[in-house]
Motif scaffolding. Structure first.
Motif, PDB file in Angstrom:
ATOM      1  N   LEU A 156      43.567  38.084  70.804  1.00  0.00           N
ATOM      2  CA  LEU A 156      43.460  39.516  71.100  1.00  0.00           C
ATOM      3  C   LEU A 156      42.580  39.743  72.324  1.00  0.00           C
ATOM      4  CD1 LEU A 156      43.898  42.499  70.356  1.00  0.00           C
ATOM      5  CD2 LEU A 156      41.945  42.312  68.797  1.00  0.00           C
ATOM      6  N   ASN A 157      41.441  39.049  72.389  1.00  0.00           N
ATOM      7  CA  ASN A 157      40.556  39.198  73.538  1.00  0.00           C
ATOM      8  C   ASN A 157      41.149  38.586  74.794  1.00  0.00           C
ATOM      9  OD1 ASN A 157      38.355  40.787  73.116  1.00  0.00           O
ATOM     10  ND2 ASN A 157      36.966  39.156  72.566  1.00  0.00           N
ATOM     11  N   ALA A 158      41.866  37.474  74.660  1.00  0.00           N
ATOM     12  CA  ALA A 158      42.492  36.856  75.829  1.00  0.00           C
ATOM     13  C   ALA A 158      43.553  37.785  76.425  1.00  0.00           C
ATOM     14  CB  ALA A 158      43.114  35.515  75.446  1.00  0.00           C
ATOM     15  N   LEU A 159      44.313  38.457  75.581  1.00  0.00           N
ATOM     16  CA  LEU A 159      45.304  39.421  76.062  1.00  0.00           C
ATOM     17  C   LEU A 159      44.608  40.587  76.771  1.00  0.00           C
ATOM     18  CD1 LEU A 159      47.669  39.465  72.957  1.00  0.00           C
ATOM     19  CD2 LEU A 159      48.284  38.657  75.242  1.00  0.00           C
ATOM     20  N   ALA A 160      43.488  41.047  76.198  1.00  0.00           N
ATOM     21  CA  ALA A 160      42.724  42.114  76.842  1.00  0.00           C
ATOM     22  C   ALA A 160      42.148  41.649  78.169  1.00  0.00           C
ATOM     23  CB  ALA A 160      41.603  42.583  75.908  1.00  0.00           C
ATOM     24  N   ALA A 161      41.748  40.377  78.249  1.00  0.00           N
ATOM     25  CA  ALA A 161      41.230  39.830  79.494  1.00  0.00           C
ATOM     26  C   ALA A 161      42.309  39.828  80.568  1.00  0.00           C
ATOM     27  CB  ALA A 161      40.707  38.406  79.268  1.00  0.00           C
ATOM     28  N   ALA A 162      43.520  39.406  80.201  1.00  0.00           N
ATOM     29  CA  ALA A 162      44.629  39.407  81.160  1.00  0.00           C
ATOM     30  C   ALA A 162      44.913  40.826  81.654  1.00  0.00           C
ATOM     31  CB  ALA A 162      45.874  38.804  80.507  1.00  0.00           C
ATOM     32  N   ALA A 163      44.911  41.788  80.739  1.00  0.00           N
ATOM     33  CA  ALA A 163      45.125  43.185  81.132  1.00  0.00           C
ATOM     34  C   ALA A 163      44.014  43.671  82.049  1.00  0.00           C
ATOM     35  CB  ALA A 163      45.217  44.057  79.885  1.00  0.00           C
ATOM     36  N   SER A 164      42.781  43.234  81.802  1.00  0.00           N
ATOM     37  CA  SER A 164      41.646  43.662  82.629  1.00  0.00           C
ATOM     38  C   SER A 164      41.779  43.175  84.063  1.00  0.00           C
ATOM     39  CB  SER A 164      40.338  43.149  82.023  1.00  0.00           C
ATOM     40  OG  SER A 164      40.090  43.745  80.758  1.00  0.00           O
ATOM     41  N   LEU A 165      42.303  41.968  84.251  1.00  0.00           N
ATOM     42  CA  LEU A 165      42.500  41.455  85.607  1.00  0.00           C
ATOM     43  C   LEU A 165      43.530  42.293  86.358  1.00  0.00           C
ATOM     44  CD1 LEU A 165      42.540  37.586  85.000  1.00  0.00           C
ATOM     45  CD2 LEU A 165      40.646  39.009  85.797  1.00  0.00           C
TER      46      LEU A 165
END
Length: 252
Positions: free
Chosen positions: A104-113
């Motif tokens: 979940l956090n990795a997906l949010a990290a990708a979206a943040s980039l």
């Protein structure tokens, strides 16, 4: 020139894809008490469909069962944190175990980039500067550590960036639909409050920007407030269930 534009746009997508793939090889585990509470919350919702932690405290009242950051509510012990990570994390936990919360956090990290680049472009920076911002965020901060944690900081970050991106579209006129962007900004802030309550601190800053720079500040603020309303109402309802209080900013 077109090839350069495409390559520039693909860089955050590629880096984000690598981060998401890395979630499947990252070592799963609970680093501290915060991550334990987030796990217990998602696990309770996934297994029992409940926001309360049934560990025997409601029956025996033993203080040793009252873990730090668990609040006593009308239905028993419940995590003090907002319900957003719980709701989003429960299905991933059911599918992948603890690794699902990291995913979940990795997906949010990708979206943040992706959103970092989009925000830089909307603020008027060039493609090279926007891509540079992505690289600095990824390699010049603790971004990667949080991408593979269970604490939902990057989920909040993605929603904050989305709120700022939408607000920038209203203020600088780059958005084709400023009224829509005002609503989206409010919606993202409301969703962010369901992840971490301090997201509410974004409201004064965006409100001041709207008053100073928006072409129609009253209309902009009204539409932003309408977008904010679902998150506030859901947070209030969740707190009423968990703590017996309709205050959407309560930790019980």
């Amino acid at each position: 020139m077109t090839g350069q534009v495409v390559r520039s746009a693909l860089i955050p997508l590629l880096l984000g894809g690598i981060l998401v793939a890395g979630a499947f090889v990252a070592v799963p585990g609970l680093y501290n008490i915060d991550e334990t509470i987030y796990f217990l919350a998602a696990d309770a919702l996934a297994r029992e469909g409940s926001f309360t932690i049934e560990n025997g405290f409601e029956t025996y009242g033993a203080e040793g069962l009252r873990l730090l950051y668990l609040s006593e509510g009308p239905r028993g012990l419940t995590p003090q944190y907002p319900v957003g990570p719980t709701i989003l994390g429960a299905p991933l936990l059911a599918l992948f175990g603890v690794r699902g919360l990291i995913l979940l956090n990795a997906l949010a990290a990708a979206a943040s980039l992706v959103l970092t680049r989009a925000l830089a472009l909307r603020l008027g920076f060039g493609r090279g500067e926007a891509t540079g911002a992505v690289v600095i965020l990824l390699f010049g901060t603790f971004f990667i550590e949080y991408a593979y944690a269970i604490r939902p900081h990057l989920l909040q970050m993605a929603l904050v960036l989305a709120a700022l991106w939408a607000a920038a579209g209203v203020i600088n006129g780059n958005g084709r639909a400023p009224r829509r962007d005002a609503f989206i900004s409010g919606l993202c802030i409301g969703a962010g409050m369901l992840v971490r309550l301090e997201t509410v601190l974004l409201l004064p800053a965006i409100g001041a920007m709207a008053i100073l720079y928006a072409a129609r500040p009253v209309d902009t603020i009204l539409r932003g407030a309408i977008g904010l309303l679902p998150g506030v109402l859901l947070g209030a309802a969740a707190n009423a269930y968990k703590f017996g209080s309709w205050n959407p900013l309560s930790y019980g």
